[in-house]
Design a protein around this motif. Structure first.
Motif, PDB file in Angstrom:
ATOM      1  N   THR A   1       0.624  -2.793  10.618  1.00 35.04           N
ATOM      2  CA  THR A   1       1.511  -3.500   9.694  1.00 35.04           C
ATOM      3  C   THR A   1       0.769  -3.754   8.394  1.00 35.04           C
ATOM      4  OG1 THR A   1       2.659  -4.618  11.504  1.00 35.04           O
ATOM      5  CG2 THR A   1       2.888  -5.582   9.302  1.00 35.04           C
ATOM      6  N   ALA A   2       1.373  -3.354   7.279  1.00 28.54           N
ATOM      7  CA  ALA A   2       0.779  -3.597   5.963  1.00 28.54           C
ATOM      8  C   ALA A   2       1.462  -4.787   5.318  1.00 28.54           C
ATOM      9  CB  ALA A   2       0.919  -2.368   5.082  1.00 28.54           C
ATOM     10  N   VAL A   3       0.685  -5.782   4.939  1.00 28.87           N
ATOM     11  CA  VAL A   3       1.192  -6.936   4.203  1.00 28.87           C
ATOM     12  C   VAL A   3       1.010  -6.631   2.719  1.00 28.87           C
ATOM     13  CG1 VAL A   3       0.976  -9.407   3.798  1.00 28.87           C
ATOM     14  CG2 VAL A   3       0.533  -8.473   6.085  1.00 28.87           C
ATOM     15  N   LEU A   4       2.122  -6.485   1.998  1.00 25.37           N
ATOM     16  CA  LEU A   4       2.073  -6.053   0.604  1.00 25.37           C
ATOM     17  C   LEU A   4       2.104  -7.268  -0.314  1.00 25.37           C
ATOM     18  CD1 LEU A   4       4.635  -3.086   0.787  1.00 25.37           C
ATOM     19  CD2 LEU A   4       2.181  -3.084   1.311  1.00 25.37           C
ATOM     20  N   LEU A   5       0.996  -7.503  -1.018  1.00 25.67           N
ATOM     21  CA  LEU A   5       0.932  -8.647  -1.917  1.00 25.67           C
ATOM     22  C   LEU A   5       1.591  -8.375  -3.263  1.00 25.67           C
ATOM     23  CD1 LEU A   5      -1.617  -9.057   0.135  1.00 25.67           C
ATOM     24  CD2 LEU A   5      -2.256 -10.805  -1.520  1.00 25.67           C
ATOM     25  N   ALA A   6       1.728  -7.115  -3.614  1.00 26.29           N
ATOM     26  CA  ALA A   6       2.393  -6.736  -4.868  1.00 26.29           C
ATOM     27  C   ALA A   6       3.242  -5.499  -4.587  1.00 26.29           C
ATOM     28  CB  ALA A   6       1.370  -6.471  -5.959  1.00 26.29           C
ATOM     29  N   PRO A   7       4.383  -5.667  -3.917  1.00 28.57           N
ATOM     30  CA  PRO A   7       5.164  -4.504  -3.447  1.00 28.57           C
ATOM     31  C   PRO A   7       5.497  -3.502  -4.540  1.00 28.57           C
ATOM     32  CG  PRO A   7       6.016  -6.542  -2.512  1.00 28.57           C
ATOM     33  CD  PRO A   7       5.000  -6.948  -3.527  1.00 28.57           C
ATOM     34  N   GLU A   8       5.776  -3.976  -5.736  1.00 27.77           N
ATOM     35  CA  GLU A   8       6.171  -3.064  -6.815  1.00 27.77           C
ATOM     36  C   GLU A   8       4.989  -2.284  -7.381  1.00 27.77           C
ATOM     37  OE1 GLU A   8       4.767  -6.809  -8.608  1.00 27.77           O
ATOM     38  OE2 GLU A   8       6.038  -6.276  -6.896  1.00 27.77           O
ATOM     39  N   ARG A   9       3.758  -2.709  -7.056  1.00 30.06           N
ATOM     40  CA  ARG A   9       2.568  -2.029  -7.590  1.00 30.06           C
ATOM     41  C   ARG A   9       1.675  -1.475  -6.487  1.00 30.06           C
ATOM     42  NH1 ARG A   9      -0.569  -5.844 -10.298  1.00 30.06           N
ATOM     43  NH2 ARG A   9       0.719  -7.571  -9.548  1.00 30.06           N
ATOM     44  N   THR A  10       2.215  -1.338  -5.291  1.00 32.29           N
ATOM     45  CA  THR A  10       1.448  -0.791  -4.174  1.00 32.29           C
ATOM     46  C   THR A  10       1.200   0.690  -4.392  1.00 32.29           C
ATOM     47  OG1 THR A  10       2.449  -2.401  -2.685  1.00 32.29           O
ATOM     48  CG2 THR A  10       1.446  -0.466  -1.670  1.00 32.29           C
ATOM     49  N   HIS A  11       0.043   1.171  -3.950  1.00 30.45           N
ATOM     50  CA  HIS A  11      -0.309   2.591  -4.098  1.00 30.45           C
ATOM     51  C   HIS A  11       0.751   3.451  -3.397  1.00 30.45           C
ATOM     52  CE1 HIS A  11      -2.532   6.365  -3.594  1.00 30.45           C
ATOM     53  NE2 HIS A  11      -3.305   5.940  -4.581  1.00 30.45           N
ATOM     54  N   ALA A  12       1.462   4.240  -4.177  1.00 31.20           N
ATOM     55  CA  ALA A  12       2.634   4.960  -3.653  1.00 31.20           C
ATOM     56  C   ALA A  12       2.260   5.988  -2.594  1.00 31.20           C
ATOM     57  CB  ALA A  12       3.373   5.631  -4.808  1.00 31.20           C
ATOM     58  N   GLY A  13       1.212   6.754  -2.847  1.00 29.00           N
ATOM     59  CA  GLY A  13       0.833   7.789  -1.885  1.00 29.00           C
ATOM     60  C   GLY A  13       0.381   7.206  -0.562  1.00 29.00           C
ATOM     61  N   GLY A  14      -0.421   6.159  -0.625  1.00 27.92           N
ATOM     62  CA  GLY A  14      -0.889   5.514   0.599  1.00 27.92           C
ATOM     63  C   GLY A  14       0.249   4.888   1.376  1.00 27.92           C
ATOM     64  N   LEU A  15       1.191   4.271   0.663  1.00 25.82           N
ATOM     65  CA  LEU A  15       2.330   3.639   1.322  1.00 25.82           C
ATOM     66  C   LEU A  15       3.195   4.683   2.033  1.00 25.82           C
ATOM     67  CD1 LEU A  15       3.836   1.002   1.807  1.00 25.82           C
ATOM     68  CD2 LEU A  15       5.042   1.372  -0.372  1.00 25.82           C
ATOM     69  N   ALA A  16       3.418   5.795   1.373  1.00 29.19           N
ATOM     70  CA  ALA A  16       4.212   6.857   1.991  1.00 29.19           C
ATOM     71  C   ALA A  16       3.514   7.419   3.230  1.00 29.19           C
ATOM     72  CB  ALA A  16       4.459   7.970   0.974  1.00 29.19           C
ATOM     73  N   ALA A  17       2.191   7.586   3.156  1.00 35.63           N
ATOM     74  CA  ALA A  17       1.438   8.104   4.305  1.00 35.63           C
ATOM     75  C   ALA A  17       1.531   7.153   5.490  1.00 35.63           C
ATOM     76  CB  ALA A  17      -0.020   8.334   3.914  1.00 35.63           C
ATOM     77  N   LEU A  18       1.432   5.854   5.225  1.00 31.45           N
ATOM     78  CA  LEU A  18       1.522   4.882   6.320  1.00 31.45           C
ATOM     79  C   LEU A  18       2.890   4.930   6.981  1.00 31.45           C
ATOM     80  CD1 LEU A  18       0.225   2.472   7.862  1.00 31.45           C
ATOM     81  CD2 LEU A  18       1.345   0.983   6.183  1.00 31.45           C
ATOM     82  N   ARG A  19       3.929   4.972   6.178  1.00 34.11           N
ATOM     83  CA  ARG A  19       5.283   4.998   6.741  1.00 34.11           C
ATOM     84  C   ARG A  19       5.532   6.274   7.533  1.00 34.11           C
ATOM     85  NH1 ARG A  19       8.041   2.247   1.371  1.00 34.11           N
ATOM     86  NH2 ARG A  19       7.993   0.085   2.153  1.00 34.11           N
ATOM     87  N   ARG A  20       5.026   7.396   7.033  1.00 34.18           N
ATOM     88  CA  ARG A  20       5.184   8.656   7.792  1.00 34.18           C
ATOM     89  C   ARG A  20       4.495   8.586   9.138  1.00 34.18           C
ATOM     90  NH1 ARG A  20       4.178  11.122   2.729  1.00 34.18           N
ATOM     91  NH2 ARG A  20       2.013  11.510   3.337  1.00 34.18           N
ATOM     92  N   ALA A  21       3.402   7.846   9.209  1.00 33.23           N
ATOM     93  CA  ALA A  21       2.642   7.747  10.458  1.00 33.23           C
ATOM     94  C   ALA A  21       3.227   6.710  11.415  1.00 33.23           C
ATOM     95  CB  ALA A  21       1.196   7.390  10.146  1.00 33.23           C
ATOM     96  N   GLY A  22       4.284   6.022  10.993  1.00 33.49           N
ATOM     97  CA  GLY A  22       4.913   5.043  11.874  1.00 33.49           C
ATOM     98  C   GLY A  22       4.526   3.609  11.590  1.00 33.49           C
ATOM     99  N   GLY A  23       3.751   3.364  10.525  1.00 37.99           N
ATOM    100  CA  GLY A  23       3.392   2.000  10.171  1.00 37.99           C
ATOM    101  C   GLY A  23       4.557   1.269   9.537  1.00 37.99           C
TER     102      GLY A  23
END
Length: 477
Positions: free
Chosen positions: A78-100
């Motif tokens: 689980t990723a806790v996003l402190l600045a959702p609008e400025r989160t690293h886009a590539g890393g966020l997409a990779a986490l979601r693809r992996a099931g996070g």
């Protein structure tokens, strides 16, 4: 030797490497090392609950990509996003693809409470000051949770360049740092927040000449230690003079001599009112009551330990045209202009309280900014300064890298331990080492001796002195 570099130098090296690599390759290298460290800490990855604390910078991107690797191995991430609008886009997409999954900061405490491992990717090496309120609340939740904590490159809230902690900060059990050590990982108080530090090489190569901090290791110290040759005699090996002790503090003289006798010089001359006590313990000492100027030739002097108010002896030693180590009462009795005006080298060895008095600040200010304090003292006094404490630092008068001592134990915080260190460092000065090397090698040996003597139990200064030969053999072996 471990070398640490400023944030500016590290970033310049990163930019130079990224220009030669495919986009994102450097972050993937960092993420792979981070994920491996997390997996090693977890032991069993599959089924483990992992929480990523993700800020807006590349530090958060490293955490997200590492989280994706752990998720692919079966961890619940689980990723806790402190600045959702400025989160690293590539890393966020990779986490979601992996099931996070992701949550916002207002739901972070709930996720943390169930975590087995927390990855701190809130703030990177450019962070200044303490954590902001929302991040500080999450840091408090982490402390309550009992989860293991891995910091990405540097614990959030500490200063990478200075080691200062100016507000709320997150405490890590393990810090995975990339490409180069940062000063804050090696200097208290920030060092205390870092836990165990694991270095992950990612291919950057900062110029060695740009290092701002150096931590000697066994091989470095072994190269510095004097070794007698076939033609050596006690005088060729160097003679160290000890002008220390008083009627009230004879033990300081005995302890300084005990360190000096084990420091590599061929002979020790003692001058002062504690001659009988010194001879009773160390009959090999050359004792004189005629004062420093008439004691005989020496290659270096140690003055100050237990001196009380004997300003005349301190002044007489400082007038000598040989290296002088100035400690304890000598720091109080010697005028700044006298020290600055010396043509021979001076090595000053204050603890934080003495350094504060010399700088005209509170002790707490020195302890909070040790790196700045040792540099300022060295510049003001035009001397090499060894600042004793939880992380002992040695700075030269001309700038250049500061040495940080990696050995030692809190059990060394005992009366007389500093007197032993002074004698040891003075002996190395007499044997021919320059003040920076003498102070660094002495602190290293002294710290090792303290470890060997203590082994988890209280010790006296005489126990530490007795273990110096063991420390010397350990380094040379």
């Amino acid at each position: 030797m471990r070398t640490a570099y400023s944030v500016e130098t590290v970033r310049a090296a990163e930019r130079a490497l990224m220009a030669r690599l495919p986009e994102g390759a450097l972050m993937q290298r960092a993420a792979a090392g981070l994920a491996a460290a997390c997996a090693g800490l977890l032991g069993r990855v599959s089924g483990s609950r992992v929480v990523l604390l993700v800020g807006s910078g590349d530090n958060g991107g490293d955490a997200l990509y590492a989280g994706a690797r752990l998720a692919r191995r079966g961890a619940g991430v689980t990723a806790v996003l402190l600045a959702p609008e400025r989160t690293h886009a590539g890393g966020l997409a990779a986490l979601r693809r992996a099931g996070g999954r992701t949550v916002t900061a207002d739901r972070g405490e709930e996720a943390i409470a169930r975590a087995r491992l927390v990855v701190d990717g809130i703030v990177g090496i450019g962070g200044k000051g303490g954590l902001r309120p929302d991040a500080a609340r999450l840091a408090e939740a982490v402390a309550r949770s009992g989860a293991a904590v891995v910091a990405v490159d540097l614990p959030s809230g500490v200063d990478a360049d200075t080691g200062e902690v100016r507000g709320a900060a997150l405490r890590a059990d393990l810090t995975v740092t990339f490409g180069a050590y940062k000063p804050g990982l090696l200097v208290d108080p920030a060092r205390e927040y870092a836990g165990v530090v694991r270095f992950v090489g990612i291919g950057i190569e900062p110029p060695p000449a740009d290092a701002v901090l150096q931590a000697l290791q066994h091989a470095d110290v072994a190269r510095l230690l004097p070794t007698p040759q076939a033609e050596s005699d006690k005088y060729r090996r160097g003679v160290v003079g000890i002008a220390a002790g008083s009627a009230r503090y004879p033990g300081a003289a005995v302890l300084a001599v005990s360190g000096a006798l084990r420091g590599g010089a061929g002979a020790v001359r003692y001058v002062g009112p504690a001659g009988d006590a010194v001879l009773a313990r160390f009959p090999e000492t050359l004792v004189s009551d005629a004062g420093p100027a008439k004691a005989g030739r020496v290659q270096a002097w140690v003055t100050g330990p237990g001196a009380g108010d004997d300003a005349a002896t301190v002044a007489e030693v400082l007038a000598a045209d040989v290296p002088v180590l100035l400690d304890a009462d000598g720091l109080r009795l010697a005028g700044r202009d006298t020290v600055r005006g010396r043509t021979a080298p001076t090595l000053m060895t204050p603890h934080a309280g003495e350094a504060a008095a010399l700088l005209g600040v509170r002790r707490e200010e020195v302890e909070a900014a040790r790196l700045g304090a040792v540099r300022e003292l060295a510049a003001r006094y035009r001397a090499t300064v060894l600042l004793k404490g939880s992380t002992t630092l040695v700075a030269g008068p001309g700038g250049g890298p500061v040495r940080v001592n990696p050995t030692g134990t809190p059990w060394l915080a005992t009366a007389g331990s500093g007197d032993v260190l002074s004698g040891l460092a003075g002996s190395l000065l007499a044997a021919g080492l320059d003040p920076l090397d003498a102070g660094s090698a002495a602190a290293y040996l002294h710290g090792l001796a303290g470890r060997f003597a203590a082994q988890g139990a209280p010790v006296g200064a005489h126990d530490v002195a007795a273990r110096i030969p063991q420390a010397w053999r350990n380094v040379r072996g």
